[in-house]
Design a protein around this motif. Structure first.
Motif, short mmCIF file in Angstrom:
data_model
loop_
_atom_site.label_atom_id
_atom_site.label_comp_id
_atom_site.label_asym_id
_atom_site.label_seq_id
_atom_site.Cartn_x
_atom_site.Cartn_y
_atom_site.Cartn_z
N ARG A 4 -10.14 3.85 3.21
CA ARG A 4 -10.20 4.34 1.83
C ARG A 4 -10.29 3.16 0.86
O ARG A 4 -11.03 3.22 -0.13
CB ARG A 4 -8.97 5.19 1.51
CG ARG A 4 -8.98 6.55 2.18
CD ARG A 4 -8.01 7.53 1.53
NE ARG A 4 -6.64 7.01 1.49
CZ ARG A 4 -6.05 6.54 0.38
NH1 ARG A 4 -6.73 6.49 -0.75
NH2 ARG A 4 -4.81 6.11 0.42
N LEU A 5 -9.57 2.09 1.16
CA LEU A 5 -9.61 0.91 0.29
C LEU A 5 -10.98 0.24 0.33
O LEU A 5 -11.48 -0.25 -0.67
CB LEU A 5 -8.53 -0.10 0.70
CG LEU A 5 -7.08 0.28 0.38
CD1 LEU A 5 -6.14 -0.74 1.00
CD2 LEU A 5 -6.87 0.32 -1.13
N ARG A 6 -11.57 0.19 1.52
CA ARG A 6 -12.83 -0.54 1.71
C ARG A 6 -14.06 0.34 1.51
O ARG A 6 -15.18 -0.16 1.46
CB ARG A 6 -12.86 -1.16 3.12
CG ARG A 6 -11.72 -2.15 3.33
CD ARG A 6 -11.81 -2.82 4.68
NE ARG A 6 -10.65 -3.66 4.93
CZ ARG A 6 -10.48 -4.42 6.00
NH1 ARG A 6 -11.40 -4.42 6.95
NH2 ARG A 6 -9.40 -5.14 6.15
N LEU A 37 0.82 -1.21 0.00
CA LEU A 37 0.00 0.00 0.00
C LEU A 37 0.86 1.26 0.00
O LEU A 37 0.50 2.25 -0.64
CB LEU A 37 -0.92 0.02 1.23
CG LEU A 37 -1.98 -1.06 1.35
CD1 LEU A 37 -2.88 -0.75 2.54
CD2 LEU A 37 -2.82 -1.17 0.08
N GLU A 91 -6.11 4.51 5.82
CA GLU A 91 -5.75 3.90 4.54
C GLU A 91 -6.65 2.71 4.23
O GLU A 91 -7.15 2.54 3.11
CB GLU A 91 -4.28 3.47 4.57
CG GLU A 91 -3.74 2.96 3.25
CD GLU A 91 -3.47 4.07 2.25
OE1 GLU A 91 -3.56 3.79 1.04
OE2 GLU A 91 -3.19 5.21 2.66
#
Length: 578
Positions: free
Chosen positions: A305-307, A222, A302
């Motif tokens: 934001r991905l999920r 990431l 972080e």
């Protein structure tokens, strides 16, 4: 020999996939990074992120499907033996020989690493001083505590001085004292011996100790950079709200649903809040104090934001409130509980009580006797002496009846990997005596409550770790127990899964379920109403988190963390400064 401009490690689009359960898993997926010489680089991520697979690829124990790995200027694919001769690698389950002494284990690894006999005494003396194991060279490894075993494993890895040291989660499962001691050793290696360390961990607070961090999630990199890179975007978005001792979990639940809030955790006498943007003023009547961002705040942000969501999951289904008359009822009573193994006393005259609806923490250093106490409380091990009443039953006489009122969630995933999610739930419902309509209703409840419906046909072994944890907790609750025993329940899971888990546990406690928990995550101890700290089979401290922290306060640490308090209690018992 690599020249000084060559980095310690270079990864170029490294991939490694595994097949299993009818699907292919990208354990390491297009990872590229450069690690310079010197200092500690952290490999950070939850269990299943790909940390161990990447470590084994770097050590030449696995071959990548694609990409290139260069260690100390050597192509790992072409010459893995040359790499292995220059690095040290300590896996999660280091191969100590428990029937051999500390000295005999050192000799064995010195033989394997080709260390000349004449060089060994000086190197052994240095390693024993560094690890604090000098008084124990004649003790069998099997008689060492967990923390001492980790230090012996590290000493064996270092018998031949490496230029690059790979440490795969060396601090998992060890107490805060041992964790701090391991970091002191690592600091010495990097500062005085010039060793470059790649250190994998699921403890996000350890990222702050690293010069740089590689952040892995589900096999992908990431981000890569210094810890400050992750905390800088959180400036102005982190706050603390003061809460009375008995109200912290309720305040956390309230703040979790407030507008603009993406994360809440209990932090000492405060609830820590992360907002989705700055500024954030908080709900009316609540004073939010600015707090310095932590690495974990950036990591959670972080992941969110991905999920594409907030850290606050759907709230557990509300349970009937506990009747007031039941709140003070004692459901676990332990009086002078003792357990001996031959001439060794593992638990020595321990006494405490737990009331209905409490979350009670059992903390201790490795080898303190808490696991033995836990097993006796569950009815899995008979006491040598003492009184032990659980759910109204004397465990000396009615252990089987008491176990019917208890739910148990083991540290390691202990369900049946070959069975599907639905089959595991059916099996445990039947094992607890549920039949017919009640069994069907409870299985339906578990699938809906824990978000498992979409995975009901998946084999348990193929579930992501967070879902394995949900399934294990659901199985332990099928028979609606009065008491729930949790043994290191969140080890290795990512921060979002840990938050989801503790919201569920808090809701159970509010409904009157009594919860006993062991943990090495000191921040999780803050969720407890009361706790005990054990060492050498005895209770050293008992009380609320606030009272234990207050007892450890001094001029140097006027507002100690629970980890500070734990180390102070253990240090005082050992007659040395914490």
């Amino acid at each position: 020999m690599a020249d000084s401009d060559t980095p310690a490690l270079r990864l170029d689009r490294v991939c490694r996939r595994f097949s299993g359960g009818g699907r292919e898993i990208a354990a390491v997926d297009e990872v590229s990074a450069v690690v310079p010489h010197g200092g500690v680089t952290g490999l950070i991520g939850a269990d299943g992120a790909g940390k161990t697979t990447l470590m084994r690829l770097i050590a030449g124990l696995l071959r990548p499907d694609r990409g290139a790995i260069e260690v100390l200027g050597i192509d790992v694919r072409r010459d893995p033996l040359a790499v292995q001769g220059r690095i040290g690698y300590m896996p999660q389950r280091f191969g100590l020989y428990e029937d051999l002494t500390v000295r005999e284990n050192l000799d064995l690894y010195a033989d394997l690493q080709g260390v000349a006999v004449a060089e060994r005494p000086a190197r052994y003396a240095e390693l024993m001083t560094m690890t604090g194991l000098a008084p124990f060279t004649a003790r069998r490894a099997g008689r060492l505590s967990g923390g001492m075993k980790q230090k012996l494993g590290l000493a064996c890895t270092l018998v031949h001085p490496p230029r690059l040291l790979l440490l795969d989660e060396p601090t998992v499962g060890v107490d805060p004292v041992s964790r701090r001691e391991l970091w002191e050793i690592i600091d010495r290696l990097t500062t005085h011996e010039g060793v470059t360390v790649l250190f994998s961990t699921a403890y996000l607070d350890e990222a702050a100790r690293c010069r740089a961090v590689l952040l892995l999630h589900e096999g992908r990199l990431l981000a890569h950079g210094p810890p400050a890179q992750f905390t800088a975007p959180m400036a102005g978005r982190t706050f603390r709200v003061a809460a009375p001792e008995g109200e912290r979990r309720r305040l956390q639940a309230t703040l979790a649903t407030a507008p603009g809030v993406i994360d809440t955790v209990i932090e000492g006498r405060f609830v820590r809040v992360v907002s989705d943007a700055a500024p954030w003023g908080g709900p009316p009547g609540i004073e939010a104090l600015p707090a310095a961002p932590r690495f974990e705040d950036g990591f959670v942000d972080e992941l969110l934001r991905l999920r594409g969501g907030a850290a606050t999951p759907a709230a557990p289904s509300p349970a009937p409130p506990m009747p007031a008359a039941e709140a003070a009822k004692t459901v676990i009573a332990v009086e002078r509980l003792t357990r001996r193994f031959g001439d060794f006393t593992a638990v020595d005259a321990v006494s405490f009580e737990v009331r209905r609806g409490e979350i009670f923490g059992l903390l201790g250093a490795n080898g303190a006797g808490k696991s033995t106490t836990f097993r006796m409380l569950c009815g899995l091990l008979p006491p040598s002496e003492g009184r032990l009443d659980v759910a109204g039953y004397d465990l000396r006489r009615a252990a089987a009846a008491a176990r019917g009122r208890i739910g148990y969630m083991a540290q390691k995933f202990s369900l049946y990997g070959d069975l599907t999610v639905a089959q595991n739930l059916t099996f445990f419902a039947s094992a607890y005596g549920l039949r017919g309509g009640r069994r069907a209703a409870r299985i339906g409840w578990a699938l809906a409550e824990f978000g498992l419906e979409a995975m009901r046909g998946a084999a348990a072994r193929d579930l992501p770790l967070g879902y394995k944890q949900r399934l294990a907790l659901a199985a332990s609750l099928m028979h609606e127990p009065d008491i729930l025993f949790l043994d290191e329940p969140t080890s290795g899971v990512d921060p979002l899964a840990r938050r989801d888990f503790w919201r569920r546990i808090s809701a159970l406690a509010e409904a009157g379920v009594t919860v006993l928990v062991t943990t090495h995550f000191m921040e999780e101890a803050e969720y407890c109403d009361r706790l005990v700290i054990m060492a050498q089979g005895r209770i050293l401290a008992e009380g609320t988190p606030a009272s234990i922290r207050a007892a450890a306060a001094d001029a140097a640490r006027p507002d100690p963390t629970m980890e500070d308090a734990f180390i102070a209690v253990i240090g005082a018992a050992e007659g040395k400064a914490a």
